[in-house]
Scaffold this motif. Structure first.
Motif, mmCIF file in Angstrom:
data_model
loop_
_atom_site.group_PDB
_atom_site.id
_atom_site.type_symbol
_atom_site.label_atom_id
_atom_site.label_comp_id
_atom_site.label_asym_id
_atom_site.label_seq_id
_atom_site.Cartn_x
_atom_site.Cartn_y
_atom_site.Cartn_z
ATOM 1 N N LEU A 40 0.831 -1.199 0.000
ATOM 2 C CA LEU A 40 0.000 0.000 0.000
ATOM 3 C C LEU A 40 0.872 1.258 0.000
ATOM 4 O O LEU A 40 0.609 2.215 -0.726
ATOM 5 N N GLY A 41 1.942 1.234 0.793
ATOM 6 C CA GLY A 41 2.880 2.363 0.803
ATOM 7 C C GLY A 41 3.524 2.567 -0.552
ATOM 8 O O GLY A 41 3.706 3.711 -1.003
ATOM 9 N N ARG A 42 3.863 1.459 -1.242
ATOM 10 C CA ARG A 42 4.447 1.563 -2.583
ATOM 11 C C ARG A 42 3.454 2.193 -3.558
ATOM 12 O O ARG A 42 3.807 3.051 -4.364
ATOM 13 N N GLU A 43 2.197 1.731 -3.489
ATOM 14 C CA GLU A 43 1.192 2.260 -4.409
ATOM 15 C C GLU A 43 0.949 3.746 -4.142
ATOM 16 O O GLU A 43 0.820 4.545 -5.079
ATOM 17 N N ILE A 44 0.876 4.120 -2.876
ATOM 18 C CA ILE A 44 0.675 5.535 -2.528
ATOM 19 C C ILE A 44 1.810 6.383 -3.107
ATOM 20 O O ILE A 44 1.561 7.430 -3.727
ATOM 21 N N ALA A 45 3.048 5.941 -2.923
ATOM 22 C CA ALA A 45 4.200 6.699 -3.433
ATOM 23 C C ALA A 45 4.150 6.790 -4.955
ATOM 24 O O ALA A 45 4.390 7.870 -5.530
ATOM 25 N N ARG A 46 3.851 5.678 -5.600
ATOM 26 C CA ARG A 46 3.838 5.660 -7.066
ATOM 27 C C ARG A 46 2.745 6.561 -7.623
ATOM 28 O O ARG A 46 2.975 7.340 -8.545
ATOM 29 N N GLU A 47 1.540 6.450 -7.084
ATOM 30 C CA GLU A 47 0.434 7.248 -7.614
ATOM 31 C C GLU A 47 0.639 8.734 -7.334
ATOM 32 O O GLU A 47 0.319 9.587 -8.174
ATOM 33 N N GLY A 48 1.174 9.051 -6.164
ATOM 34 C CA GLY A 48 1.447 10.451 -5.870
ATOM 35 C C GLY A 48 2.442 11.050 -6.847
ATOM 36 O O GLY A 48 2.280 12.184 -7.318
ATOM 37 N N ALA A 49 3.482 10.273 -7.190
ATOM 38 C CA ALA A 49 4.489 10.759 -8.136
ATOM 39 C C ALA A 49 3.898 10.908 -9.538
ATOM 40 O O ALA A 49 4.154 11.900 -10.238
ATOM 41 N N LEU A 50 3.119 9.925 -9.983
ATOM 42 C CA LEU A 50 2.520 9.974 -11.319
ATOM 43 C C LEU A 50 1.584 11.168 -11.477
ATOM 44 O O LEU A 50 1.481 11.756 -12.553
ATOM 45 N N LEU A 51 0.900 11.526 -10.392
ATOM 46 C CA LEU A 51 -0.069 12.627 -10.453
ATOM 47 C C LEU A 51 0.536 13.980 -10.098
ATOM 48 O O LEU A 51 -0.166 14.985 -10.067
ATOM 49 N N GLY A 52 1.839 13.996 -9.815
ATOM 50 C CA GLY A 52 2.494 15.271 -9.519
ATOM 51 C C GLY A 52 2.205 15.778 -8.121
ATOM 52 O O GLY A 52 2.108 16.993 -7.915
ATOM 53 N N ARG A 53 2.096 14.874 -7.158
ATOM 54 C CA ARG A 53 1.810 15.210 -5.756
ATOM 55 C C ARG A 53 0.615 16.173 -5.640
ATOM 56 O O ARG A 53 0.755 17.311 -5.187
ATOM 57 N N PRO A 54 -0.562 15.705 -6.018
ATOM 58 C CA PRO A 54 -1.741 16.584 -5.975
ATOM 59 C C PRO A 54 -2.234 16.804 -4.551
ATOM 60 O O PRO A 54 -1.855 16.073 -3.625
ATOM 61 N N ARG A 55 -3.075 17.791 -4.407
ATOM 62 C CA ARG A 55 -3.729 18.025 -3.124
ATOM 63 C C ARG A 55 -4.845 17.012 -2.930
ATOM 64 O O ARG A 55 -5.636 16.754 -3.840
ATOM 65 N N ALA A 56 -4.934 16.417 -1.744
ATOM 66 C CA ALA A 56 -6.055 15.557 -1.370
ATOM 67 C C ALA A 56 -7.142 16.449 -0.788
ATOM 68 O O ALA A 56 -6.993 17.011 0.295
ATOM 69 N N ARG A 57 -8.226 16.617 -1.546
ATOM 70 C CA ARG A 57 -9.316 17.496 -1.130
ATOM 71 C C ARG A 57 -10.102 16.880 0.028
ATOM 72 O O ARG A 57 -10.533 17.559 0.956
ATOM 73 N N THR A 58 -10.323 15.565 -0.062
ATOM 74 C CA THR A 58 -10.930 14.795 1.025
ATOM 75 C C THR A 58 -10.154 13.496 1.149
ATOM 76 O O THR A 58 -9.525 13.041 0.190
ATOM 77 N N LEU A 59 -10.224 12.893 2.313
ATOM 78 C CA LEU A 59 -9.495 11.660 2.585
ATOM 79 C C LEU A 59 -10.430 10.710 3.324
ATOM 80 O O LEU A 59 -11.068 11.109 4.308
ATOM 81 N N PHE A 60 -10.520 9.476 2.828
ATOM 82 C CA PHE A 60 -11.460 8.512 3.396
ATOM 83 C C PHE A 60 -10.738 7.185 3.587
ATOM 84 O O PHE A 60 -10.199 6.621 2.636
ATOM 85 N N PHE A 61 -10.728 6.682 4.829
ATOM 86 C CA PHE A 61 -10.153 5.376 5.134
ATOM 87 C C PHE A 61 -11.303 4.387 5.296
ATOM 88 O O PHE A 61 -12.092 4.476 6.247
ATOM 89 N N ARG A 300 0.765 -6.870 -7.871
ATOM 90 C CA ARG A 300 0.667 -5.728 -8.776
ATOM 91 C C ARG A 300 1.401 -4.517 -8.206
ATOM 92 O O ARG A 300 2.121 -3.819 -8.925
ATOM 93 N N ALA A 301 1.233 -4.275 -6.905
ATOM 94 C CA ALA A 301 1.888 -3.115 -6.291
ATOM 95 C C ALA A 301 3.405 -3.280 -6.295
ATOM 96 O O ALA A 301 4.148 -2.320 -6.542
ATOM 97 N N GLU A 302 3.878 -4.497 -6.019
ATOM 98 C CA GLU A 302 5.323 -4.732 -5.957
ATOM 99 C C GLU A 302 5.969 -4.667 -7.335
ATOM 100 O O GLU A 302 7.136 -4.278 -7.463
ATOM 101 N N SER A 303 5.228 -5.037 -8.371
ATOM 102 C CA SER A 303 5.787 -5.003 -9.724
ATOM 103 C C SER A 303 5.681 -3.629 -10.369
ATOM 104 O O SER A 303 6.288 -3.382 -11.418
ATOM 105 N N GLY A 304 4.879 -2.738 -9.755
ATOM 106 C CA GLY A 304 4.695 -1.411 -10.324
ATOM 107 C C GLY A 304 3.833 -1.399 -11.567
ATOM 108 O O GLY A 304 3.943 -0.483 -12.393
ATOM 109 N N SER A 305 2.980 -2.413 -11.717
ATOM 110 C CA SER A 305 2.124 -2.491 -12.907
ATOM 111 C C SER A 305 1.196 -1.287 -12.981
ATOM 112 O O SER A 305 0.701 -0.800 -11.960
ATOM 113 N N GLU A 306 0.946 -0.828 -14.202
ATOM 114 C CA GLU A 306 0.034 0.284 -14.390
ATOM 115 C C GLU A 306 -1.409 -0.157 -14.156
ATOM 116 O O GLU A 306 -1.751 -1.328 -14.311
ATOM 117 N N ARG A 307 -2.240 0.811 -13.804
ATOM 118 C CA ARG A 307 -3.655 0.526 -13.621
ATOM 119 C C ARG A 307 -4.279 0.081 -14.940
ATOM 120 O O ARG A 307 -3.934 0.581 -16.004
#
Length: 386
Positions: A40-61, A300-307
């Motif tokens: 999950l940490g890997r996916e968060i880092a990867r997606e944040g980088a791909l999107l240019g570290r966007p602002r999270a307007r809302t956050l839901f766990f 999928r997260a460990e291999s860095g596969s695209e969505r």
């Protein structure tokens, strides 16, 4: 991404499996827990980088039961999110089992910016909790609401109606008890029992799908019929309106100013990113989803596969259906400007088909479901599909 995105984080772990649930879940004691959180940490880092570290307007766990995470796990998750995204959310929601909150965990979530607690009360009737396979007790929900209020959090209560053996009187008591706790928000969902295998089956030890299928078929036979479910829905509308809640979405009621901002992002078809097993994403008009099977997700997260984009999604029809779920309805002029005249003409034609049945009311540029239409929304939505 200049206006930010909604960010959903899926924590699948549960103390036990609720037999009606078809979300991506897994035992809290799974041997894959640490690998999942690393992935999950890997996916968060990867997606944040791909999107240019966007602002999270809302956050839901969501989950699962994210309130089961240990304080150290919550802190690591918070660090990963802060590195990958600009965390200035207007709302941070945590889904919780009423019996899993303790001070140390709550303080860790508060340090992450928690503003809102969504409690899976489901019922205040011991028979209802047993019928649904829940492990908490009726009094746990009231105690959890008190804890949330002391912490300065907004609260939502999830309720389920139509459980096996439930009658109108039992449902009225649940609504009265829920409203008496004065939460900011109440969600009411009919019990829906999926009768085909779902992706999280491999996550759980034991009998697999056949055991769940037997339970769900037996439960479906003991549920109130369609007329009974419809009556319960109307009872909820009247009871919650009397208690001061606005029915702003098909299954959701809120005090003034207390609507779920994160979920409004879904219904208004805005951009949102979902990370974790089974999480869905909607970015730039494209929809995608992660696998619900923990091993498949971790791989999928460990291999860095695209969505993998959902090629079968139809953005115009989905946007129309989502907007109609809200009491504000579908703005037909804005819809035409976004999707074009051809799509708008198709929607208008579909809505004209159901107007004589008093399912939809079109006034000027807005189309809204009627009270009858909220009950029979699927009859409207199916006509909006291509």
């Amino acid at each position: 991404m200049t206006q930010g995105i909604g960010l959903y984080v899926h924590i699948p772990f549960c103390a036990s499996r609720c037999p009606y649930c078809d979300f991506a879940t897994a035992p809290a004691t799974t041997a894959l827990r640490s690998r999942y959180l690393d992935a999950l940490g890997r996916e968060i880092a990867r997606e944040g980088a791909l999107l240019g570290r966007p602002r999270a307007r809302t956050l839901f766990f969501g989950g699962g039961t994210p309130s089961l995470l240990e304080p150290a796990e919550i802190a690591m998750l918070g660090d990963a999110l802060r590195r990958a995204f600009v965390l200035r959310p207007r709302e941070v929601t945590l889904e919780a089992n009423p019996a899993t909150l303790d001070r140390a965990r709550l303080e860790a979530w508060l340090a992450l910016g928690l503003t809102r607690l969504s409690l899976g009360a489901q019922s205040f009737d011991a028979r209802g909790l047993r019928a649904l396979g829940r492990t908490h007790q009726p009094e746990d929900s009231a105690a959890a609401v008190a804890v949330a209020r002391d912490a300065g959090l907004d609260t939502n209560l999830d309720l389920i109606f139509g459980w096996p053996g439930q009658d109108i009187a039992a449902w009225e008591r649940d609504l009265q008890t829920a409203a008496g706790l004065n939460p900011d928000h109440i969600s009411c969902y009919p019990l829906e029992l999926r009768l085909d295998p779902e992706g999280s089956i491999p996550n759980w030890p034991g009998g697999g799908w056949p055991v769940l299928e037997r339970w769900r078929r037996a439960a479906a036979e003991a549920q109130p019929d369609d007329a009974g479910i419809a009556r319960m829905y109307r009872v909820a509308e009247r009871a919650l309106e009397r208690a001061g809640y606005r029915h702003y979405e098909i299954a959701n009621w809120a005090r003034p100013g207390k609507r779920s901002l994160h979920n409004l992002g879904y219904w208004r078809d805005r951009d949102w990113l979902g990370v974790g097993a089974g999480a869905h994403t909607h970015l730039a008009g494209a929809r995608s989803a992660n696998p619900a099977d923990l091993r498949a997700y971790i791989s999928r997260a460990e291999s860095g596969s695209e969505r993998v984009v959902d090629a079968e999604a139809d953005p115009p029809s989905e946007a129309a259906m989502l907007a109609l779920r809200l009491d504000s309805g579908l703005d037909l002029e804005r819809y035409a400007a976004r999707f074009g005249d051809t799509a708008a003409t198709r929607v208008r034609s579909a809505l004209r088909e159901v107007e004589p049945a008093h399912l939809v009311r079109v006034e000027g540029r807005y189309a809204r479901l009627t009270a009858r239409g909220r009950l029979l929304a699927s009859e409207v939505f199916v006509r909006l599909l291509p």
